[in-house]
Design a protein around this motif. Sequence first.
Motif, PDB file in Angstrom:
ATOM      1  N   TYR A  85       0.828  -1.212   0.000  1.00  0.00           N
ATOM      2  CA  TYR A  85       0.000   0.000   0.000  1.00  0.00           C
ATOM      3  C   TYR A  85       0.863   1.264   0.000  1.00  0.00           C
ATOM      4  N   ILE A  86       1.851   1.292   0.876  1.00  0.00           N
ATOM      5  CA  ILE A  86       2.716   2.477   0.990  1.00  0.00           C
ATOM      6  C   ILE A  86       3.473   2.721  -0.309  1.00  0.00           C
ATOM      7  N   LYS A  87       3.991   1.657  -0.912  1.00  0.00           N
ATOM      8  CA  LYS A  87       4.744   1.809  -2.158  1.00  0.00           C
ATOM      9  C   LYS A  87       3.837   2.257  -3.303  1.00  0.00           C
ATOM     10  N   CYS A  88       2.627   1.724  -3.354  1.00  0.00           N
ATOM     11  CA  CYS A  88       1.687   2.137  -4.405  1.00  0.00           C
ATOM     12  C   CYS A  88       1.312   3.601  -4.246  1.00  0.00           C
ATOM     13  N   ARG A  89       1.032   4.009  -3.043  1.00  0.00           N
ATOM     14  CA  ARG A  89       0.680   5.418  -2.799  1.00  0.00           C
ATOM     15  C   ARG A  89       1.825   6.331  -3.203  1.00  0.00           C
ATOM     16  N   ARG A  90       3.039   5.911  -2.901  1.00  0.00           N
ATOM     17  CA  ARG A  90       4.207   6.713  -3.248  1.00  0.00           C
ATOM     18  C   ARG A  90       4.375   6.802  -4.769  1.00  0.00           C
ATOM     19  N   ALA A  91       4.174   5.683  -5.459  1.00  0.00           N
ATOM     20  CA  ALA A  91       4.318   5.674  -6.921  1.00  0.00           C
ATOM     21  C   ALA A  91       3.271   6.569  -7.580  1.00  0.00           C
ATOM     22  N   LEU A  92       2.043   6.505  -7.123  1.00  0.00           N
ATOM     23  CA  LEU A  92       0.977   7.329  -7.692  1.00  0.00           C
ATOM     24  C   LEU A  92       1.274   8.810  -7.508  1.00  0.00           C
ATOM     25  N   ASP A  93       1.718   9.172  -6.308  1.00  0.00           N
ATOM     26  CA  ASP A  93       1.999  10.587  -6.019  1.00  0.00           C
ATOM     27  C   ASP A  93       3.212  11.080  -6.803  1.00  0.00           C
ATOM     28  N   GLU A  94       4.252  10.261  -6.892  1.00  0.00           N
ATOM     29  CA  GLU A  94       5.472  10.694  -7.579  1.00  0.00           C
ATOM     30  C   GLU A  94       5.253  10.905  -9.071  1.00  0.00           C
ATOM     31  N   HIS A  95       4.356  10.131  -9.660  1.00  0.00           N
ATOM     32  CA  HIS A  95       4.157  10.208 -11.111  1.00  0.00           C
ATOM     33  C   HIS A  95       2.871  10.928 -11.499  1.00  0.00           C
ATOM     34  N   GLY A  96       2.090  11.325 -10.518  1.00  0.00           N
ATOM     35  CA  GLY A  96       0.870  12.070 -10.812  1.00  0.00           C
ATOM     36  C   GLY A  96      -0.132  11.281 -11.626  1.00  0.00           C
ATOM     37  N   ILE A  97      -0.110   9.974 -11.481  1.00  0.00           N
ATOM     38  CA  ILE A  97      -1.052   9.086 -12.181  1.00  0.00           C
ATOM     39  C   ILE A  97      -1.908   8.411 -11.119  1.00  0.00           C
ATOM     40  N   TYR A  98      -3.209   8.495 -11.273  1.00  0.00           N
ATOM     41  CA  TYR A  98      -4.096   7.967 -10.239  1.00  0.00           C
ATOM     42  C   TYR A  98      -5.022   6.879 -10.779  1.00  0.00           C
ATOM     43  N   GLN A  99      -4.459   6.079 -11.694  1.00  0.00           N
ATOM     44  CA  GLN A  99      -5.065   4.839 -12.153  1.00  0.00           C
ATOM     45  C   GLN A  99      -4.120   3.718 -11.733  1.00  0.00           C
ATOM     46  N   LEU A 100      -4.604   2.815 -10.887  1.00  0.00           N
ATOM     47  CA  LEU A 100      -3.757   1.730 -10.380  1.00  0.00           C
ATOM     48  C   LEU A 100      -4.351   0.389 -10.772  1.00  0.00           C
ATOM     49  N   VAL A 101      -3.520  -0.484 -11.317  1.00  0.00           N
ATOM     50  CA  VAL A 101      -3.906  -1.847 -11.662  1.00  0.00           C
ATOM     51  C   VAL A 101      -3.195  -2.808 -10.714  1.00  0.00           C
TER      52      VAL A 101
END
Length: 332
Positions: free
Chosen positions: A249-265
């Motif tokens: 969860y923490i890594k996914c949240r970090r990846a979404l925020d760092e890349h400004g993409i809020y679609q997660l598969v």
Amino acid sequence: MRVLGIETSCDETGIAIYDTTEGIVAQNVYSQVDLHAKYGGVVPELASRDHIRKTLPLIEQTIADINASMDQLDGIAYTAGPGLTPALLVGATLARALAWSLDVPAIAVHHMEAHLLATLLSPSRPQLPFIALLVSGGHTMLVKATDFGEYEILGESLDDAAGEAFDKTAKLLGLGYPGGPEIARLAEHGRGDVFTFPRPMTDRPGLDFSFSGLKTAVQTAVRNARKLDDQTRADIALALEQAIVSTLYIKCRRALDEHGIYQLVLAGGVAANQRLRERMKELDAHVHYPPISLCTDNGAMIAYAGHERLKRGMSTDLVINCQARWSIEAID
């Protein structure tokens, strides 16, 4: 276009047919779990021999399920890697032979790309670009998908994958194989305030993973337990599941925020974990999953991924070239 998909990368024989207009029209999966359970993990030689026995009969059964015939196939897709080389060779050899005999194109499919694309078979399809968490028995990675075939690895496991942490903990607790479902079932009876295991590599920048230390933490907990009864085992299972889910969860949240993409598969076998799915609802993002039946290895994802490549005019030369290790960034 009707494409036959053949998946033999590890311990499941998966066969499916994807039709351009009708979608997945037939699929069957044969699992080798019972074969490998007594060894506590997959034995490559046994896996490949079982694929030899099961793949062709399963293809014939899948085609018969829709009252079709071999000559109604327009292409054949097969897993070429990553995976166990002996197992991959079974599916690849049969796929190439069938394609040659039917005079139809064949296409080599990347196993992890197929997992990633499996989400497109669900009613809720993600929009490109998206971030994908590919998490299974052998892989844990975050991938940025900007277009079909254009992938960038943002982070990956430096040692054990999340699925391996589940399997190794299950073995320590005397549970069966595969470990993920066994741990999840036992964790339902656990108490959340008894054990706490580390969330590895979440206290530093970056998107890589490391789960090998969790096995050491579980070993210590087992060794120090006064009595390893059913309740203690359930408490340890819950603590491990919480640690893995929190880390992802923490890594996914970090990846979404760092890349400004809020679609997660979320894709791969561990994506079927219900605690993980519930936790991901807390993300400020649109989260997409494949159907539960398509989280583990299956022929449907191979057939679909192959179809998408074949319809773009791609095909694989008349060679058999399987790769046990194959980066998703290196797909042609």
